[in-house]
Design a protein around this motif. Structure first.
Motif, PDB file in Angstrom:
ATOM      1  N   GLY B 159       3.986  -7.441  -9.553  1.00 27.96           N
ATOM      2  CA  GLY B 159       3.466  -6.075  -8.806  1.00 27.96           C
ATOM      3  C   GLY B 159       3.483  -6.162  -7.532  1.00 27.96           C
ATOM      4  N   LEU B 160       2.907  -7.280  -6.681  1.00 27.84           N
ATOM      5  CA  LEU B 160       2.830  -7.470  -5.275  1.00 27.84           C
ATOM      6  C   LEU B 160       4.357  -7.989  -4.733  1.00 27.84           C
ATOM      7  CD1 LEU B 160      -0.314  -9.454  -5.042  1.00 27.84           C
ATOM      8  CD2 LEU B 160       0.203  -7.165  -3.627  1.00 27.84           C
ATOM      9  N   ALA B 162       7.088  -6.999  -6.134  1.00 23.29           N
ATOM     10  CA  ALA B 162       7.801  -5.799  -6.130  1.00 23.29           C
ATOM     11  C   ALA B 162       7.520  -5.072  -4.973  1.00 23.29           C
ATOM     12  CB  ALA B 162       7.531  -5.268  -7.567  1.00 23.29           C
ATOM     13  N   ALA B 163       6.030  -4.954  -4.750  1.00 25.59           N
ATOM     14  CA  ALA B 163       5.682  -3.993  -3.565  1.00 25.59           C
ATOM     15  C   ALA B 163       6.286  -4.375  -2.361  1.00 25.59           C
ATOM     16  CB  ALA B 163       4.319  -3.984  -3.707  1.00 25.59           C
ATOM     17  N   VAL B 164       6.194  -5.776  -2.145  1.00 28.07           N
ATOM     18  CA  VAL B 164       6.485  -6.256  -0.736  1.00 28.07           C
ATOM     19  C   VAL B 164       8.150  -6.095  -0.451  1.00 28.07           C
ATOM     20  CG1 VAL B 164       7.026  -8.450   0.422  1.00 28.07           C
ATOM     21  CG2 VAL B 164       4.811  -7.973  -0.567  1.00 28.07           C
ATOM     22  N   VAL B 166      10.008  -3.664  -1.842  1.00 26.45           N
ATOM     23  CA  VAL B 166      10.230  -2.352  -1.763  1.00 26.45           C
ATOM     24  C   VAL B 166      10.007  -1.906  -0.046  1.00 26.45           C
ATOM     25  CG1 VAL B 166       9.791   0.109  -2.254  1.00 26.45           C
ATOM     26  CG2 VAL B 166      10.231  -1.675  -3.881  1.00 26.45           C
ATOM     27  N   ALA B 167       8.467  -2.430   0.071  1.00 27.18           N
ATOM     28  CA  ALA B 167       8.264  -2.121   1.642  1.00 27.18           C
ATOM     29  C   ALA B 167       8.975  -2.642   2.458  1.00 27.18           C
ATOM     30  CB  ALA B 167       6.953  -2.486   1.622  1.00 27.18           C
ATOM     31  N   VAL B 178       3.123  -5.149   6.531  1.00 26.17           N
ATOM     32  CA  VAL B 178       3.145  -5.228   5.010  1.00 26.17           C
ATOM     33  C   VAL B 178       2.178  -6.419   4.743  1.00 26.17           C
ATOM     34  CG1 VAL B 178       4.533  -5.668   3.319  1.00 26.17           C
ATOM     35  CG2 VAL B 178       5.374  -4.150   4.949  1.00 26.17           C
ATOM     36  N   ALA B 182      -0.689  -7.262   2.069  1.00 27.85           N
ATOM     37  CA  ALA B 182      -0.399  -7.936   0.950  1.00 27.85           C
ATOM     38  C   ALA B 182      -1.063  -9.074   0.888  1.00 27.85           C
ATOM     39  CB  ALA B 182       1.184  -7.956   0.968  1.00 27.85           C
ATOM     40  N   SER B 186      -3.440 -10.505  -2.195  1.00 25.46           N
ATOM     41  CA  SER B 186      -2.819 -11.374  -3.011  1.00 25.46           C
ATOM     42  C   SER B 186      -4.053 -12.395  -3.168  1.00 25.46           C
ATOM     43  CB  SER B 186      -1.724 -11.828  -2.611  1.00 25.46           C
ATOM     44  OG  SER B 186      -1.027 -12.571  -3.745  1.00 25.46           O
TER      45      SER B 186
END
Lengths: 176, 198
Positions: B159-160, B162-164, B166-167, B178, B182, B186
């Motif tokens: 999840g992290l 993917a979030a990084v 996308v961001a 970011v 993050a 994490s």
């Protein structure tokens, strides 16, 4: 190449970036791209893609893309300032931490921090790939080449240099 | 050779190697750097562990792990940590200069040539082809690093990641912001998960 930056500005930019480059130079590419192309227009999208290609073709650490960007932004002095700026602060930190850890003994924290940073640096590298691909992959043939190289490099042990040279030959021949 | 700053290496081992001098450090790192097309790490390992036997494989892995979790180019960090272990700060500088000096001269020469001839159509086409391939190589590295993570099925890490992605990649947010969110997230999640499983 609009707005030639001051050497001090270059040094400050890359020194800061140095300490955020978690996972190495390729993880820092999105930020380098944002600062050098989007924000300051030191390079065009095209020149950034070229700098990436030249850095990959050259011997030495991948981080040397910043040498090319520094040169493009501010000539020979810029190349030197960007390189030392990008490598100096993190290297100094590595020196200090390695000295401290030598005395710290068996702390679980280095392993925890390392495990926590791995997914972040993979996410950053994937972002690098996307940004570079959007900046340069324009034709279908180019996308096919990128995908083919990705698969070949992932599943075989062929030397990456051959794949880069093959890309160059296909480009020269006008295929991609 | 009695006052070598290498506490882990007791005398008496069968192949206890002499600690490298400053010139030796410079030349060794220059050689591995110049051999390192598409990555210096493989060559660094070969030179340090196999050729010169300056470190055991375990010592090398531990040193590299440290350099990998710190920010900055890993191999540059490795040169500094390695050089300083044997010869203090001068050793760190010698290894750093060896690793970066010669390739910087080469890359700068290429930068000068590019500035003069970058607009030539032939060169344009060749560089474009190389860069398409180079992007492919980058995706391959991502893929290789991703597989062990997917196999572990760690939803927080994925999840992290993917979030990084996308961001930074899609939304193009500044990386320092970011990471400021993050990294603590994490580290906190990893700490809690380990405590639960321990």
């Amino acid at each position: 190449m609009t707005g030639a930056p001051s050497l001090g500005g270059l040094a400050a930019t890359f020194s800061t970036m140095s300490l955020f480059a978690i996972g190495g130079a390729n993880a820092a590419l999105p930020e380098i791209h944002r600062v050098a192309v989007t924000l300051n227009h030191w390079l065009t999208e095209q020149q950034f893609a070229d700098a990436f290609a030249i850095a990959q073709l050259s011997p030495g650490p991948n981080v040397l893309i910043v040498t090319l960007i520094g040169y493009q932004a501010a000539g020979l002095a810029g190349a030197l300032v960007a390189t030392v700026g990008m490598c100096g602060p993190s290297a100094t930190l590595a020196y200090v931490v390695s000295r401290l850890l030598g005395r710290a003994g068996q702390s679980p924290w280095p392993a925890i921090i390392q495990a926590a940073l791995v997914p972040l640096s993979i996410g950053l590298m994937a972002a690098s790939g996307l940004i570079l691909a959007l900046g340069s992959d324009r034709s279908v043939a180019a996308m096919v080449l990128t995908a083919t190289v990705a698969v070949l490099a992932a599943v075989t042990r062929v030397n990456p240099l051959w794949l880069l040279l093959a890309g160059g030959v296909l480009g020269f021949a006008g295929v991609v | 050779m009695a006052l070598i700053d290498a506490p882990d290496r007791e005398a008496g081992g069968a192949a206890a190697p002499a600690a490298p001098g400053l010139g030796e450090l410079f030349v060794a790192f220059a050689k591995m750097s110049l051999a390192g097309f598409g990555g210096v790490l493989v060559w660094a390992r070969r030179a340090i562990v196999e050729q010169h036997r300056w470190m055991t494989a375990e010592e090398f892995n531990e040193t590299f792990a440290l350099c990998h979790f710190l920010p900055g180019p890993n191999i540059v960090n490795l040169s500094v940590v390695f050089g300083s272990r044997f010869r203090g700060i001068p050793g760190a500088i010698a290894a750093f200069a060896g690793l970066l000096g010669p390739p910087v001269v080469i890359v700068t020469t290429l930068a000068v040539l590019y500035a003069h001839y970058g607009e030539l159509d032939t060169l344009r086409r060749i560089l474009a082809g190389v860069s398409y391939a180079a992007i492919g190589l980058l995706f391959a590295v991502v893929f290789k690093m991703l597989m062990p993570l997917l196999r572990k099925r760690d939803p927080v890490a994925i999840g992290l990641l993917a979030a990084v992605f996308v961001a930074v990649g899609v939304l193009r947010l500044p990386m320092p912001y970011v990471l400021a969110v993050a990294v603590p997230l994490s580290i906190g999640a990893t700490y809690l998960l380990r405590r639960r499983t321990a």
